[in-house]
Design a protein around this motif. Structure first.
Motif, PDB file in Angstrom:
ATOM      1  N   LEU A 290       0.846  -1.259   0.178  1.00 58.60           N
ATOM      2  CA  LEU A 290       0.147  -0.106  -0.017  1.00 58.60           C
ATOM      3  C   LEU A 290       0.750   0.973  -0.136  1.00 58.60           C
ATOM      4  N   GLN A 291       1.844   1.072   0.841  1.00 60.13           N
ATOM      5  CA  GLN A 291       2.859   2.247   0.932  1.00 60.13           C
ATOM      6  C   GLN A 291       3.513   2.486  -0.658  1.00 60.13           C
ATOM      7  N   LEU A 292       3.827   1.418  -1.187  1.00 54.60           N
ATOM      8  CA  LEU A 292       4.432   1.627  -2.422  1.00 54.60           C
ATOM      9  C   LEU A 292       3.696   2.062  -3.711  1.00 54.60           C
ATOM     10  N   SER A 293       2.079   2.069  -3.627  1.00 56.67           N
ATOM     11  CA  SER A 293       1.168   2.519  -4.332  1.00 56.67           C
ATOM     12  C   SER A 293       0.554   3.906  -4.026  1.00 56.67           C
ATOM     13  N   SER A 294       1.052   4.416  -2.856  1.00 57.42           N
ATOM     14  CA  SER A 294       0.832   5.753  -2.425  1.00 57.42           C
ATOM     15  C   SER A 294       1.715   6.927  -2.819  1.00 57.42           C
ATOM     16  N   PRO A 295       1.254   8.172  -2.582  1.00 55.31           N
ATOM     17  CA  PRO A 295       2.217   9.169  -2.804  1.00 55.31           C
ATOM     18  C   PRO A 295       3.123   9.266  -1.692  1.00 55.31           C
ATOM     19  N   PRO A 296       4.644   9.747  -1.894  1.00 51.68           N
ATOM     20  CA  PRO A 296       5.263   9.992  -3.311  1.00 51.68           C
ATOM     21  C   PRO A 296       5.685   8.861  -3.923  1.00 51.68           C
ATOM     22  N   LEU A 297       5.752   7.747  -3.220  1.00 52.01           N
ATOM     23  CA  LEU A 297       6.355   6.578  -3.790  1.00 52.01           C
ATOM     24  C   LEU A 297       5.709   6.091  -5.092  1.00 52.01           C
ATOM     25  N   ASP A 298       4.290   6.425  -5.484  1.00 48.27           N
ATOM     26  CA  ASP A 298       3.646   5.885  -6.649  1.00 48.27           C
ATOM     27  C   ASP A 298       4.137   6.556  -7.890  1.00 48.27           C
ATOM     28  N   GLN A 299       5.042   7.501  -7.815  1.00 47.16           N
ATOM     29  CA  GLN A 299       5.621   8.227  -9.019  1.00 47.16           C
ATOM     30  C   GLN A 299       6.839   7.324  -9.439  1.00 47.16           C
ATOM     31  N   VAL A 300       7.071   6.130  -8.436  1.00 51.33           N
ATOM     32  CA  VAL A 300       8.044   5.337  -9.351  1.00 51.33           C
ATOM     33  C   VAL A 300       7.349   3.825  -9.221  1.00 51.33           C
ATOM     34  N   LYS A 301       7.510   3.202 -10.439  1.00 56.71           N
ATOM     35  CA  LYS A 301       6.798   1.915 -10.499  1.00 56.71           C
ATOM     36  C   LYS A 301       7.757   0.839  -9.963  1.00 56.71           C
ATOM     37  N   PHE A 302       8.035   0.719  -8.731  1.00 54.53           N
ATOM     38  CA  PHE A 302       8.834  -0.248  -8.269  1.00 54.53           C
ATOM     39  C   PHE A 302       8.306  -1.662  -8.387  1.00 54.53           C
ATOM     40  N   LEU A 303       7.203  -2.042  -8.330  1.00 56.87           N
ATOM     41  CA  LEU A 303       6.456  -3.148  -8.508  1.00 56.87           C
ATOM     42  C   LEU A 303       5.479  -3.049  -9.318  1.00 56.87           C
ATOM     43  N   ASN A 304       5.241  -4.070 -10.352  1.00 59.53           N
ATOM     44  CA  ASN A 304       3.977  -4.091 -11.282  1.00 59.53           C
ATOM     45  C   ASN A 304       2.618  -4.990 -10.501  1.00 59.53           C
ATOM     46  N   LYS A 305       1.782  -4.987 -11.051  1.00 61.43           N
ATOM     47  CA  LYS A 305       0.648  -5.465 -10.641  1.00 61.43           C
ATOM     48  C   LYS A 305       0.727  -6.702 -10.227  1.00 61.43           C
ATOM     49  N   GLN A 306       1.414  -7.804 -11.317  1.00 63.05           N
ATOM     50  CA  GLN A 306       1.502  -9.092 -10.914  1.00 63.05           C
ATOM     51  C   GLN A 306       2.534  -9.427  -9.787  1.00 63.05           C
ATOM     52  N   GLU A 307       3.632  -8.583  -9.700  1.00 58.17           N
ATOM     53  CA  GLU A 307       4.870  -8.716  -8.721  1.00 58.17           C
ATOM     54  C   GLU A 307       4.041  -8.312  -7.489  1.00 58.17           C
ATOM     55  N   SER A 308       3.022  -7.200  -7.169  1.00 62.09           N
ATOM     56  CA  SER A 308       2.496  -6.853  -6.093  1.00 62.09           C
ATOM     57  C   SER A 308       1.651  -8.240  -5.475  1.00 62.09           C
ATOM     58  N   ALA A 309       0.860  -8.674  -6.501  1.00 64.49           N
ATOM     59  CA  ALA A 309      -0.052  -9.889  -6.384  1.00 64.49           C
ATOM     60  C   ALA A 309       0.715 -11.257  -5.712  1.00 64.49           C
ATOM     61  N   HIS A 310       1.925 -11.226  -6.148  1.00 62.68           N
ATOM     62  CA  HIS A 310       2.466 -12.510  -5.623  1.00 62.68           C
ATOM     63  C   HIS A 310       3.377 -12.342  -4.300  1.00 62.68           C
ATOM     64  N   LEU A 311       3.259 -11.221  -3.926  1.00 60.73           N
ATOM     65  CA  LEU A 311       3.703 -10.694  -2.573  1.00 60.73           C
ATOM     66  C   LEU A 311       2.708 -10.399  -1.429  1.00 60.73           C
ATOM     67  N   GLU A 312       1.457 -10.439  -1.879  1.00 62.22           N
ATOM     68  CA  GLU A 312       0.480  -9.806  -1.064  1.00 62.22           C
ATOM     69  C   GLU A 312       0.218 -10.704   0.263  1.00 62.22           C
ATOM     70  N   ASN A 313       0.188 -12.186   0.016  1.00 65.80           N
ATOM     71  CA  ASN A 313       0.037 -12.901   1.222  1.00 65.80           C
ATOM     72  C   ASN A 313       1.304 -13.103   1.874  1.00 65.80           C
ATOM     73  N   LEU A 314       2.337 -12.949   1.684  1.00 63.68           N
ATOM     74  CA  LEU A 314       3.600 -13.047   2.319  1.00 63.68           C
ATOM     75  C   LEU A 314       3.651 -11.936   3.168  1.00 63.68           C
ATOM     76  N   LEU A 315       3.647 -10.671   2.608  1.00 64.42           N
ATOM     77  CA  LEU A 315       3.759  -9.372   3.302  1.00 64.42           C
ATOM     78  C   LEU A 315       2.522  -9.111   4.248  1.00 64.42           C
ATOM     79  N   GLY A 316       1.489  -9.508   3.738  1.00 60.09           N
ATOM     80  CA  GLY A 316       0.266  -9.409   4.542  1.00 60.09           C
ATOM     81  C   GLY A 316       0.401 -10.242   5.954  1.00 60.09           C
ATOM     82  N   ALA A 317       1.181 -11.304   5.988  1.00 56.80           N
ATOM     83  CA  ALA A 317       1.077 -11.977   7.013  1.00 56.80           C
ATOM     84  C   ALA A 317       2.159 -11.403   8.165  1.00 56.80           C
TER      85      ALA A 317
END
Length: 542
Positions: A290-317
């Protein structure tokens, strides 16, 4: 305090907690107005949403209080002039008040009051009055006097009957429901948590990968309409939230019963640094995604949608990923085929098509998923190096911070002669860079490999190579002309370092885990049979 009580405690908003705490701390004539037992009963009534019947009792008690009042058209004196909320005090007040009044509809005996309406009667025992008085206090504190008084005055000013009192109680219950909707988890969430706690016998410390899988196998085919546990990832998410909530409540309870804050541990005082850490750990955390997709970090595409989906369960835990590693893998691998089944069911596909989806299985194995994590770890590292190069291009002082985070042991000593600094023997390779002038000069020097020595030169070469290899949003912009972009690279690099460490720790945990089936290939084959069989029961009615 059991896990269920802790879970209920943690679910309350800070405002609701403050309201209940205020009631528990209220005094009258120098003593607590409400006993601990009454406060616990009130808290459970509110948090468990079992307030409907008590509110109806309270409304009938308001009618009684109105009839007993020394002032016309008032009802507050029963609650304010009876002393501490004990049944004996209410008994004494009611007996004394009835001696001065003669009401045809109100009678009294040793157990309580009876009120008679044209359409029936109602009895209120003295033993119930303390908790009803606490409920009255809660309504006044949480909802406000004006709204509550309007309902009571409307009820008392009309044609009193059991029916009219019930209607007033229903109106009041709706107000409480609306209030608690903002300050408590939903009723469905509470039912889910209770079911989970019952399955683990009220002991969240016993929750492991095996228990979660067993629960899903049982609960996913349960016909309980109030609770839906069909998808494995939702089951895992609920278990994680339950554990986190109970652990947070434990920390808060420890603070509530702690002694004063100070540095004298022998005297039972709490170290303020420990207090700060505990409060930070129990406060609501924001997902790195969520932080990566929020200002000001959202000005840089560090992770794309698929990469974020892969990490969702791991980071959410969070840290629980290391406790429940197999559950994280199971959710990652089997969520997609279950989602396909859910969509097919919504399209009302035939059973044979559902069975085809089940037979296809997931697109990846556990070993495939581990490779995906490693690839993500490598990509994130490249993004950090690329961020370092972007910061250096912008001549940002954050360049130094990112360099140290990437390599805490980096040798800065070759820079000393260029910066006009002396390195004493006891400093080793440490160079102090506190001065703004020195820091500015340092940023200029790292742009030229001949000035910086092998360690820094290699680091900056890696950074430039990573930056050149990324063509995503932000990495090709003119960073030196955008302070916001500089901030995005600085904050993003620090956050991605934490994410990379989380992935690395998880992969190490997977290497250490003792698998029931011996190895990852056999474990996947075993779990594949379990999940396909369960999918058949849920969706194909096999």
């Amino acid at each position: 305090m059991g896990s269920e009580e802790l879970l209920l405690e943690s679910g309350k908003s800070s405002e609701l907690s403050a309201v209940l705490h205020t009631i528990s701390e209220s005094e009258i004539n120098g003593e607590p107005k409400f006993s601990p037992n009454v406060c616990r009963e009130l808290g459970k009534m509110v948090v468990c949403r079992t307030y409907a019947t008590p509110i109806m009792e309270l409304c009938h008690l308001i009618v009684c209080a109105h009839d007993l009042s020394p002032q016309k058209n008032r009802y507050e004196f029963l609650f304010w002039d009876s002393g501490a909320a004990h049944s004996s005090n209410f008994r004494h007040y009611c007996h004394a008040a009835l001696q001065n009044n003669n009401w045809d509809r109100l009678t009294i005996d040793t157990n309580g009051l009876q009120i008679q309406y044209n359409d029936g009667g109602f009895a209120i025992q003295f033993s119930r009055m303390p908790v009803l008085s606490a409920l009255m206090e809660f309504l006044l504190t949480a909802l406000g006097y004006c709204d509550i008084d309007d309902i009571f005055q409307t009820m008392l000013g009309g044609e009193l009957s059991r029916k009219s009192v019930s209607e007033a109680a229903n109106t009041l219950s709706r107000l409480v429901y609306a209030y608690l909707r903002e300050h408590l988890p939903t009723a469905q969430s509470q039912r889910k948590f209770r079911k989970i706690l019952a399955f683990c016998e009220d002991d969240v410390d016993a929750i492991d990968d095996s228990l979660i899988l067993n629960f899903w196998q049982e609960a996913s085919v349960d016909e309980d309409k109030g609770v839906d546990f069909k998808t494995f990832d939702s089951v895992l998410s609920t278990f994680i939230r339950a554990i986190q909530a109970v652990e947070s409540a434990r920390s808060l309870m420890a603070l509530n019963y702690a002694a004063t804050i100070g540095s004298e541990r022998e005297a039972g005082e709490i170290d303020p640094d420990l207090l700060s850490e505990t409060l930070d750990s129990v406060s609501e955390t924001i997902s790195p995604l969520l932080q990566l997709s929020s200002p000001p970090l959202d000005q840089v595409k560090f992770l794309n949608k698929q990469e974020s989906a892969h990490l969702e369960n791991l980071l959410g835990a969070g840290e629980l990923a290391l406790r429940l590693p197999l559950s994280i893998l199971r959710a990652n691998v089997f969520t997609k085929p279950q989602a396909k089944l859910t969509q097919a069911l919504r399209r009302q596909e035939k059973v044979h098509h559902l069975k085809e989806i089940i037979a296809q299985g997931p697109e990846e194995t556990y070993q495939d998923r581990q490779i995906t994590y490693q690839n993500l770890r490598n990509h994130i590292e490249r993004s950090i190096y690329a961020s370092l190069h972007a910061l250096a291009l912008a001549r940002s002082h954050e360049t130094i911070s990112v360099m140290l985070k990437l390599d805490p042991n980096i040798d800065f000593s070759p820079l000393s002669q260029h910066l006009g600094l002396e390195v004493t023997p006891d400093q080793g390779n440490v160079v102090q860079l506190h001065s703004r002038r020195v820091a500015d000069h340092f940023i200029e020097l790292v742009q030229k490999s001949e000035n910086v020595g092998q360690d820094i030169a290699q680091l900056m070469q890696n950074a430039q190579k990573a930056y050149s290899g990324l063509s995503r949003k932000g990495f090709k912009d003119e960073v030196s002309q955008s302070p916001d972009l500089v901030q995005a690279f600085s904050l993003g690099a620090a956050l991605l370092l934490d994410v990379a460490r989380d992935i690395e720790a998880f992969l190490e945990r997977l290497d250490q885990i003792r698998l029931a089936e011996g190895n990852w290939q056999k474990q996947f084959s075993h779990d594949l049979g379990i999940f396909c069989g369960q999918f058949d029961k849920i969706y194909a009615k096999g």
